[in-house]
Scaffold this motif. Structure first.
Motif, short mmCIF file in Angstrom:
data_model
loop_
_atom_site.label_atom_id
_atom_site.label_comp_id
_atom_site.label_asym_id
_atom_site.label_seq_id
_atom_site.Cartn_x
_atom_site.Cartn_y
_atom_site.Cartn_z
N ARG A 486 0.83 -1.21 0.00
CA ARG A 486 0.00 0.00 0.00
C ARG A 486 0.86 1.26 0.00
O ARG A 486 0.59 2.22 -0.74
CB ARG A 486 -0.93 -0.02 1.21
N GLN A 487 1.91 1.24 0.81
CA GLN A 487 2.77 2.42 0.90
C GLN A 487 3.53 2.65 -0.41
O GLN A 487 3.68 3.78 -0.86
CB GLN A 487 3.77 2.25 2.05
N ARG A 488 3.99 1.56 -1.04
CA ARG A 488 4.71 1.71 -2.31
C ARG A 488 3.79 2.25 -3.40
O ARG A 488 4.22 3.04 -4.25
CB ARG A 488 5.31 0.37 -2.73
N LEU A 489 2.53 1.84 -3.37
CA LEU A 489 1.58 2.38 -4.34
C LEU A 489 1.31 3.86 -4.09
O LEU A 489 1.20 4.65 -5.03
CB LEU A 489 0.27 1.58 -4.26
N LYS A 490 1.23 4.26 -2.82
CA LYS A 490 1.05 5.67 -2.50
C LYS A 490 2.26 6.49 -2.92
O LYS A 490 2.13 7.62 -3.41
CB LYS A 490 0.78 5.83 -1.01
N ASP A 491 3.45 5.91 -2.73
CA ASP A 491 4.67 6.62 -3.14
C ASP A 491 4.70 6.83 -4.66
O ASP A 491 5.35 7.75 -5.16
CB ASP A 491 5.91 5.83 -2.70
N ALA A 492 3.98 5.96 -5.40
CA ALA A 492 3.91 6.09 -6.86
C ALA A 492 2.85 7.09 -7.29
O ALA A 492 2.65 7.29 -8.49
CB ALA A 492 3.64 4.73 -7.49
N GLY A 493 2.17 7.73 -6.31
CA GLY A 493 1.19 8.76 -6.63
C GLY A 493 -0.23 8.26 -6.72
O GLY A 493 -1.09 8.99 -7.23
N LEU A 494 -0.52 7.05 -6.24
CA LEU A 494 -1.86 6.49 -6.31
C LEU A 494 -2.54 6.57 -4.95
O LEU A 494 -1.90 6.49 -3.90
CB LEU A 494 -1.81 5.02 -6.76
N SER A 495 -3.84 6.72 -4.97
CA SER A 495 -4.65 6.70 -3.76
C SER A 495 -5.28 5.31 -3.65
O SER A 495 -6.10 4.93 -4.49
CB SER A 495 -5.74 7.77 -3.81
N VAL A 496 -4.89 4.53 -2.66
CA VAL A 496 -5.35 3.15 -2.51
C VAL A 496 -6.62 3.14 -1.66
O VAL A 496 -6.60 3.53 -0.49
CB VAL A 496 -4.27 2.27 -1.86
N THR A 497 -7.71 2.71 -2.27
CA THR A 497 -8.99 2.70 -1.55
C THR A 497 -9.33 1.34 -0.97
O THR A 497 -10.06 1.25 0.01
CB THR A 497 -10.13 3.12 -2.50
N ASP A 498 -8.81 0.28 -1.58
CA ASP A 498 -9.16 -1.06 -1.11
C ASP A 498 -8.06 -2.01 -1.54
O ASP A 498 -7.66 -2.03 -2.71
CB ASP A 498 -10.50 -1.50 -1.69
N LEU A 499 -7.55 -2.83 -0.61
CA LEU A 499 -6.48 -3.77 -0.91
C LEU A 499 -6.60 -4.95 0.04
O LEU A 499 -6.42 -4.81 1.25
CB LEU A 499 -5.11 -3.09 -0.75
N ASP A 500 -6.93 -6.13 -0.50
CA ASP A 500 -7.17 -7.31 0.32
C ASP A 500 -6.54 -8.53 -0.32
O ASP A 500 -6.31 -8.57 -1.53
CB ASP A 500 -8.67 -7.56 0.50
N CYS A 501 -6.29 -9.55 0.52
CA CYS A 501 -5.77 -10.83 0.04
C CYS A 501 -6.66 -11.95 0.57
O CYS A 501 -7.12 -11.91 1.72
CB CYS A 501 -4.33 -11.04 0.50
N HIS A 502 -6.94 -12.93 -0.29
CA HIS A 502 -7.81 -14.04 0.07
C HIS A 502 -7.14 -15.35 -0.31
O HIS A 502 -6.31 -15.40 -1.23
CB HIS A 502 -9.16 -13.94 -0.66
N GLN A 503 -7.51 -16.41 0.39
CA GLN A 503 -7.04 -17.74 0.00
C GLN A 503 -8.06 -18.37 -0.94
O GLN A 503 -9.27 -18.26 -0.73
CB GLN A 503 -6.86 -18.63 1.22
N GLY A 504 -7.58 -19.01 -1.99
CA GLY A 504 -8.46 -19.65 -2.96
C GLY A 504 -8.32 -19.04 -4.34
O GLY A 504 -7.24 -18.59 -4.72
N ILE A 505 -9.42 -19.03 -5.08
CA ILE A 505 -9.44 -18.47 -6.43
C ILE A 505 -10.56 -17.45 -6.51
O ILE A 505 -11.51 -17.49 -5.72
CB ILE A 505 -9.64 -19.58 -7.50
#
Length: 523
Positions: A486-505
């Motif tokens: 999330r921080q690396r994406l913000k450093d690239a100038g993006l606003s991160v609204t949602d970021l999640d990880c799930h097990q499965g497909i």
């Protein structure tokens, strides 16, 4: 562009009067005079088998059933079109003509449909048909022209029926058309070229599924080739150049390297050829595979049972007939067919004797090209207009990576959604809906992490993403590193609204990609 077509509620003969003949009805002229075809004082039953429009008259093929039970086909000309399947009682006043009673001629168009049954063809259903005839109707002075056509339907439960339609423009005789049902007596014309393209893409995708093979199947086989004195030097040099040019995951972290890998994935080869960019073909994956096949073929013994070009050649010859005969397939359901899918599942060809033989490598190379073509066709099938008029463009491709000693295929899909054009007032009222939306999907199996699937979308500088890992340990590892990502994406100038990880497909979507949004940013 669409145009309206109406189904007239009254028989066409009311506004297209029949020209009376000598026998008090419509005279059908035999194209080839026949003496004594029908005995004097007797009649025969005639059925219209085909209709063809000429410059001033219509040519009909009739099947005559005589009183004796004998049947024969005759060709006649008529002043008016008679729908296919029309049954008439005819007499023969002279060797060169047949006569139809005036009442029968006036009611002959009862055989043509004058309304659509909503139970058989609900609103939104696509129907395909072939134009049999087109005539301009007499109109009052100053009124726009109206053209009346007979169209035989090629699909749905009404296949083979003749439909009478009125349109503001003439429909070209013998042309194929597609229309969307708007009501019991209203149709919207859909340009046929797009439907033909979609039909061809759907058929090609189905054929590719049985021919394709994963890229890593070929690349691993090439990587394990033992030194051979019998292999031509040019072929060995091409193989070495292909393998040495595979990028690593670390190299793809460089934007320039990533851009080149995408452009040279094979998805844009035809565009380069059309643009005359012949100097950029050398690193292209699809061009390289085609070059390998050309270098392998001379060394393969003649084998009539295997020719990688036969399938494509046969299909190219059969496609026009297929389009003519099977165009109705698309109209059996009104929904757009499901796309080829993402990611494409791995598929390895069965290994036979002589795995290192040129013939085996040739089969693997042909299968790899089919794999790249499957991605290209899936891109075309997932591109088009959404329900709200937005334009969705899809690019689906595959990049083989070198991860230590393994070959790992990285599947990528980009989608760009451009909103429909709106007027100045609509722009002010719906400003948010006018922004361009980007979606990205990645799928790969990188040891020791296992299969991973990433989905992300970008709208007005806001990024949202979902990650799926099939291994529980991998899912836990990624979840623990989401803060760093999330921080690396913000450093690239993006606003991160949602970021999640799930097990499965990822869950299977119950609708086509032309209608889906993973996250609704405007909600």
């Amino acid at each position: 562009m669409k145009s309206d077509m109406n189904i007239p509620p009254i028989p066409p003969a009311a506004s297209n009067p029949v020209r009376p003949g000598a026998a008090g009805g419509e005279v059908l002229k035999l194209l080839q005079p026949l003496e004594g075809l029908i005995s004097p004082g007797q009649s025969a039953q005639a059925q219209v088998l085909s209709l063809k429009q000429g410059d001033a008259v219509f040519q009909l093929l009739l099947k005559l059933t005589l009183d004796s039970g004998r049947q024969t086909n005759v060709q006649v000309s008529s002043n008016q079109p008679l729908p296919l399947g029309t049954l008439l009682s005819v007499t023969q006043p002279s060797p060169a003509s047949l006569a139809v009673s005036l009442q029968q001629a006036l009611s002959s168009n009862a055989s043509a449909l004058t309304r659509l049954d909503p139970q058989q063809l609900p609103v939104g259903t696509l129907v395909q048909g072939k134009v049999l005839s087109t005539q301009v109707l007499a109109q009052a002075a100053g009124q726009p022209a109206v053209y009346r056509s007979l169209v035989t339907l090629l699909n749905s439960a009404l296949s083979g029926s003749t439909l009478t339609v009125d349109s503001p423009r003439p429909l070209r005789v013998d042309s194929l058309l597609t229309a969307q049902v708007q009501g019991s007596q209203s149709l919207n014309f859909v340009p046929l070229s797009g439907r033909q393209d979609q039909l061809a893409i759907t058929q090609q995708l189905a054929a590719q599924q049985s021919r394709q093979g994963s890229l890593d199947g070929l690349l691993n086989a090439l990587q394990k080739l033992p030194p051979s004195e019998s292999m031509p030097d040019a072929l060995r040099a091409s193989i070495d150049k292909l393998l040495s040019g595979l990028p690593t995951p670390q190299q793809l972290s460089n934007p320039a390297t990533l851009s080149n890998a995408l452009l040279n994935s094979g998805a844009f080869l035809e565009a380069k050829l059309l643009g005359g960019q012949l100097q950029n073909l050398a690193p292209d994956m699809k061009a390289t595979l085609l070059r390998l096949i050309a270098q392998m073929v001379p060394g393969v013994p003649a084998n009539p049972t295997f020719n990688p070009g036969v399938a494509a050649s046969t299909q190219a010859q059969a496609l026009p007939t297929f389009v003519r005969n099977a165009l109705g397939m698309l109209g059996q359901v009104s929904a757009k067919p499901q796309p080829g899918g993402f990611p494409l599942p791995p598929r390895l060809l069965q290994r036979g004797e002589g795995e290192d033989s040129l013939e085996n490598l040739l089969k693997l190379a042909a299968a790899a090209i089919s794999r790249l073509q499957s991605h290209q066709l899936s891109s075309l099938e997932q591109s088009g207009r959404t329900a709200d008029g937005s334009l969705l463009t899809t690019w689906q491709l595959e990049i083989p990576l070198r991860n230590a000693h393994d070959i790992v295929p990285l599947q990528v899909k980009f989608q760009r959604e451009d909103p429909p054009e709106q007027g100045p007032e609509d722009k002010r009222e719906h400003r948010e809906s006018k922004d361009q939306l980007w979606r990205v999907e990645l799928a790969f199996d990188l040891a020791p992490l296992g299969p991973l699937h990433v989905q992300a979308q970008l709208l007005r500088g806001n990024l949202s993403g979902q990650l799926w890992a099939q291994h529980s340990a991998t899912a836990e590892l990624i979840a623990s590193q989401l803060g760093v990502l999330r921080q690396r994406l913000k450093d690239a100038g993006l606003s991160v609204t949602d970021l999640d990880c799930h097990q499965g497909i990822p869950p299977a979507h119950g609708h086509t990609p032309l209608e889906q949004r993973w996250v609704d940013e405007t909600a």
